[in-house]
Design a protein around this motif. Structure first.
Motif, PDB file in Angstrom:
ATOM      1  N   LYS A   2      25.875   2.384  26.580  1.00 61.44           N
ATOM      2  CA  LYS A   2      25.270   1.792  27.771  1.00 61.44           C
ATOM      3  C   LYS A   2      24.570   2.930  28.485  1.00 61.44           C
ATOM      4  O   LYS A   2      25.225   3.814  29.034  1.00 61.44           O
ATOM      5  N   CYS A   3      23.269   2.962  28.424  1.00 66.77           N
ATOM      6  CA  CYS A   3      22.533   4.021  29.089  1.00 66.77           C
ATOM      7  C   CYS A   3      21.486   3.393  29.981  1.00 66.77           C
ATOM      8  O   CYS A   3      20.796   2.481  29.569  1.00 66.77           O
ATOM      9  N   SER A   4      21.378   3.890  31.171  1.00 68.22           N
ATOM     10  CA  SER A   4      20.328   3.363  32.018  1.00 68.22           C
ATOM     11  C   SER A   4      19.841   4.452  32.930  1.00 68.22           C
ATOM     12  O   SER A   4      20.567   5.393  33.240  1.00 68.22           O
ATOM     13  N   HIS A   5      18.612   4.354  33.327  1.00 69.31           N
ATOM     14  CA  HIS A   5      18.158   5.224  34.397  1.00 69.31           C
ATOM     15  C   HIS A   5      17.256   4.449  35.335  1.00 69.31           C
ATOM     16  O   HIS A   5      16.615   3.493  34.965  1.00 69.31           O
ATOM     17  N   GLY A   6      17.257   4.893  36.546  1.00 69.68           N
ATOM     18  CA  GLY A   6      16.421   4.249  37.539  1.00 69.68           C
ATOM     19  C   GLY A   6      15.763   5.315  38.361  1.00 69.68           C
ATOM     20  O   GLY A   6      16.344   6.368  38.608  1.00 69.68           O
ATOM     21  N   CYS A   7      14.531   5.062  38.764  1.00 73.39           N
ATOM     22  CA  CYS A   7      13.831   6.048  39.567  1.00 73.39           C
ATOM     23  C   CYS A   7      12.972   5.312  40.573  1.00 73.39           C
ATOM     24  O   CYS A   7      12.285   4.360  40.221  1.00 73.39           O
TER      25      CYS A   7
END
Lengths: 438, 481
Positions: free
Chosen positions: A369-374
């Protein structure tokens, strides 16, 4: 003469000064060769695309401070954390200051790098850990390795929980017109031990200071490390902070970086997860103004299954300041069940401020489960109006909202006295006299 | 259950490339190699005016000095540019007056491709320009279009017939010296499509181009130029196939879109070049430069479904120059076996109140590598720029990789930029849920992938959406690992 040439030619003098038979002589020699080959990084390198060191390395820095300077505690008291019992490692212009420091050898070692490098009783640990996790292909790290002499050395043996934090402070007294410092820290925390460390760099005058620091941290089985970096230096000083963290099974390492000051700050924060069930956390708040520059480069290498990493970086940029965030997550094939989370939120307050953000994921395992937000945005006008409608002046209202924006990061600071100090700095930075203890 | 996972995997691996046939058409092919004479010869063969020949030559000279870039996250044997033939045309008469004159073999090819240049298309309302081995062979519905003043023809025809239009716009969005492959294309492009929509005209049908590499040892370098004049609208489709061959073929196209004030261009691609066999042998190198420029209040929307090619390397971009302009990018990239894709977009916000949306869905299976690389740049004068980006990756099996390289640069304090990305796999519980309800694993995966890609599939024109959905199913049947 260019700084890189000056450094290379000073290396011979440096070697004569130190013990040439020392165990790390070979490491130093190959490191300077690496630096000679690579030189200072330029913007042509992908990792330095947004960051130019030109305005930092153009100064004519003195590479070694000539004399030891003694500081009076009452003059530098403000730079320590108030009302707290702590171990202290104080380094002034690159030399250890035994009067301001409070070291310990009582069942553990909280002392200095020069002792660790020279005394035979430490040679086993130096051999096992020194320069083992630092990237020897990186030019600035190699430069530091070549000149590694002084810094903090902390060794916490098995099953030891430190009852008070360790403060590491590097002072530059301004005795030299321009000074380059290269502190080298080694921190080894053995099985099931816990430690809290607070690190800061402080110039006492406006003379330019360029610090190229390398910290190696080894977190053994089931150990716990809380590392806080306070970067609130004067606007003429620059800092390149290279931190390498190697973690073992069930260990938990948290790094908080508070970047408020300095001319140019570059943080290279690297986590290597070398076993299962590891937790890595990195959080940061950046509040800068004028033409300040802060660059956060993080790397988390998930090389084993069932590990987690959390990143949360908040940035508030005013004036002509520039922020860079580059977060890289690598998940190896075998690192199944990895949970990697990354977030980077930015607020631009002025139309001359800039933010460059590059969250990067490289994933080779499927059950992850990998996520990134910017995000890049502004303060919420409605919220600002709400506060002002209730009689809170504009400046204070803005400060409150900014503080709320950064609060996620502050919440996880476990030392109340430190939290208080950071809050005070934030209030000062935002030009208000609020305590934020609402 | 009818299938076990192993069987499914096997079936997937042996899944034949359905478009891998070769048509026996006599072709007029240039000798291999590239030099100024070849460039001149191509230009001469096309009966081009002098300025075009010079334009090509200056691009060629610039290309000679350039180095092949290698920053992309793909690994491949670099093509030998002297071993490629830069011109291959189906041997036939110069022009076709009607379809009856077209080589029947060629027509069969179109039949196999599923392109019928006949009544069916009339019903579907699609005008097609077909490019085989870099040469445009047929354009349908020319008459209907010309009544509206719409120009839709091959680019070489456009250079002959409408030189002032071509000269004004060609190379303005992607200058010949922009990058290695755009320079190469500018020097040697042999054909492509040209489309001009006059002021205030809404193009009544979908315009479409089909590309096919047929001849072995040739590179396909086509050039597409779409100009939408003020207040006009056009929807443009592009499809690609190539025969199965052991060697790698090179496809280096350039697509330029120009949306003048208040215009809207919708550009959709279904790319299904031969991806190589299951051992990673052969396949097409797809190195494409696509870029559009938006003037005031205009809109460009890129939609792409990328299922083919051994190596894909393309970033359809939007330069949002005019105030209130809008850029959109919707992409599904599927990689399987040894395919590699490095794709994404660039949104350059220059004008005020500009908006951009990026939705990218990457699906990797087998031993493939799938990367999203994107840039969102808000310049200092782009007041109130707004961007939303989302890139999701789906991984099947632990031998593939998914990567994201988003670059976000904001220089304006009124900008609102959001970016989110996630990586996950098809949940066992999701499959179990379907199985429980009598849907077998294969169908369940198709269902889930469809749901995952729905946001993008919805953006495709009807006829293409069906084809794209089918392609997705073919590419991914049962590849849960």
């Amino acid at each position: 003469m260019q700084l890189s040439e000056k450094l290379i030619s000073s290396f011979l003098a440096f070697e004569l000064d130190t013990d040439i038979n020392s165990t790390i002589h070979g490491i130093r020699t190959s490191a300077i060769k690496k630096f000679e080959e690579l030189g200072f990084p330029t913007r042509k390198l992908e990792n330095w695309k947004y960051t130019s060191l030109n305005r930092v390395i153009k100064e004519d820095y003195t590479v070694f401070s000539k004399k030891k300077n003694v500081l009076d505690f009452k003059n530098v008291k403000d730079y320590f954390i108030d009302n707290i019992e702590s171990y202290k490692i104080v380094i002034v212009d690159g030399f250890f200051d035994p009067f301001l420091s409070q070291t310990s050898h009582d069942g553990l070692d909280i002392c200095i790098m020069s002792a660790a490098l020279n005394k035979p009783k430490y040679s086993k640990i130096i051999k096992k850990y020194f320069n083992k996790t630092a990237n020897s292909e990186d030019s600035l790290t190699s430069l530091n390795t070549a000149f590694s002499k002084e810094g903090a050395y902390i060794h916490v043996p098995k099953n030891t929980v430190l009852e008070k934090p360790v403060e590491i402070i590097h002072f530059a007294t301004g005795n030299e017109a321009a000074l380059m410092l290269q502190p080298r820290n080694l921190i080894v925390v053995e099985e099931s031990s816990e430690v809290e460390i607070i690190e800061s760099h402080q110039s006492l005058t406006d003379n330019p200071v360029f610090t190229n620091s390398v910290t190696e941290i080894f977190s053994e089985k089931n150990s716990k490390i809380d590392y806080y970096k306070i970067q609130d230096d004067v606007v003429t000083s620059s800092l390149i902070d290279n931190t390498y963290i190697s973690q073992k099974r069930d260990s938990d390492v948290k790094v908080h970086t508070f970047s408020f000051g300095g001319k140019l700050i570059r943080n290279n924060l690297n986590f290597f997860q070398n076993d299962k069930s590891i937790n890595s956390t990195m959080k940061g708040v950046t509040i800068i103004d004028y033409d300040q520059f802060v660059d956060h480069h993080t790397l988390v290498h998930h090389a084993n299954p069932n590990c987690e990493s959390h990143q949360d970086y908040k940035g508030i940029y005013s004036g002509k300041s520039t922020g860079v965030f580059n977060g890289k997550i690598i998940v190896d094939k075998i690192a199944q069940k990895t949970n990697a989370f990354q977030q980077n939120n930015n607020i631009l307050l002025d139309d001359k401020s800039t933010i460059n953000s590059k969250p990067q994921l490289e994933i080779f395992a499927d059950d992850v489960k990998c996520s990134h937000g910017c995000t890049i945005g502004q303060l919420d006008q409605d919220a600002l109006f709400y506060l002002r409608a209730r009689g809170i002046p504009k400046k204070e209202a803005k400060a409150l909202l900014t503080y709320a924006f950064a609060n996620n990061v502050l919440e996880s600071v476990n030392i109340p006295e430190l939290k208080y100090k950071v809050k005070k700095i934030i209030a000062k930075k935002l030009g208000v006299s609020l305590g934020f203890d609402l | 259950m009818a299938y076990t996972e192993e069987e499914l995997k096997k079936e997937l691996e042996t899944q034949e490339y359905a478009y891998g046939f070769v048509t026996n058409i006599e072709a007029d092919t240039f000798p291999k190699g590239l030099n100024e004479n070849i460039v001149r010869a191509i230009s001469k063969r096309k009966e081009e005016p002098n300025w075009m020949t010079e334009w090509r030559l200056s691009a060629y000279r610039a290309w000679e000095k350039m180095e092949e870039p290698n920053w992309a996250n793909v690994k491949y044997a670099k093509p030998d540019f002297q071993k490629i033939s830069y011109y291959s045309a189906p041997k036939s008469k110069d022009k076709y007056e009607s379809l009856d004159e077209v080589d029947p073999e060629l027509l069969k090819t179109f039949d196999k491709l599923g392109i019928s240049i006949d009544e069916q298309k009339k019903l579907a309302g699609v005008a097609v320009d077909i490019v085989v081995d870099s040469v445009s062979v047929a354009t349908t519905f020319k008459k209907t279009l010309s009544e509206k003043g719409i120009i839709f023809c091959s680019i070489s025809e456009a250079i002959r017939e409408y030189p002032e239009l071509v000269r004004k716009y060609i190379g303005t969005v992607i200058p010949p010296k922009d990058n290695f492959y755009s320079a190469l294309n500018s020097a040697v492009f042999s054909d492509g499509s040209f489309c001009y929509i006059p002021k205030g005209v809404k193009c009544p049908m979908e315009l479409s181009t089909y590309f096919r590499i047929n001849q072995a040892g040739t590179g396909q370098f086509e050039r597409t130029l779409v100009i939408a004049d003020s207040d006009s609208y056009v929807s443009y489709l592009e499809g690609c196939t190539a025969p199965s061959r052991d060697e790698n073929q090179l496809h280096a196209a350039v697509v330029e879109l120009i949306a003048l004030d208040d215009a809207e261009i919708k550009y959709s691609t279904v790319q299904n070049w031969f991806p190589g066999n299951k051992n990673g042998k052969g396949g097409v190198y797809n190195f494409v430069t696509k870029r559009g420029i938006c003037h005031k209040n205009s809109k460009i929307s890129w939609t792409q479904v990328e299922t083919g090619s051994a190596v894909t390397w393309k970033y359809p971009s939007c330069i949002l120059k005019g105030d209130n302009s809008i850029g959109e990018f919707y992409s599904i990239a599927v990689t399987n076996n040894y395919q590699q894709a490095d794709t994404g977009t660039k949104m350059i916000h220059i004008g005020k109140n500009t908006k951009s949306t990026i939705i990218s869905k990457g699906i990797s299976a087998g031993k493939s590598q799938n990367s999203y690389r994107g840039l969102v740049q808000v310049n200092a004068k782009a007041e109130n720029a707004r961007n939303f980006s989302q890139c999701d990756s789906l991984l099947m099996g632990n031998k593939c990789g998914a990567h994201t390289f988003p670059y976000i640069e904001a220089k304006n304090n009124s900008a609102m930029v959001e970016h989110e990305a996630s990586t996950s796999k098809i949940g066992e519980d999701q499959i179990f849920y379907c199985n429980q309800r009598g849907i077998d694993t294969e169908k369940a995966i198709a269902l889930i992938v469809n749901g995952f890609s729905k946001e993008v599939l919805n953006k495709l024109p009807m006829e293409f959406a069906v084809e794209a959905q089918k392609l997705l199913e073919i590419s991914l049947e049962g590849s849960v690992g």
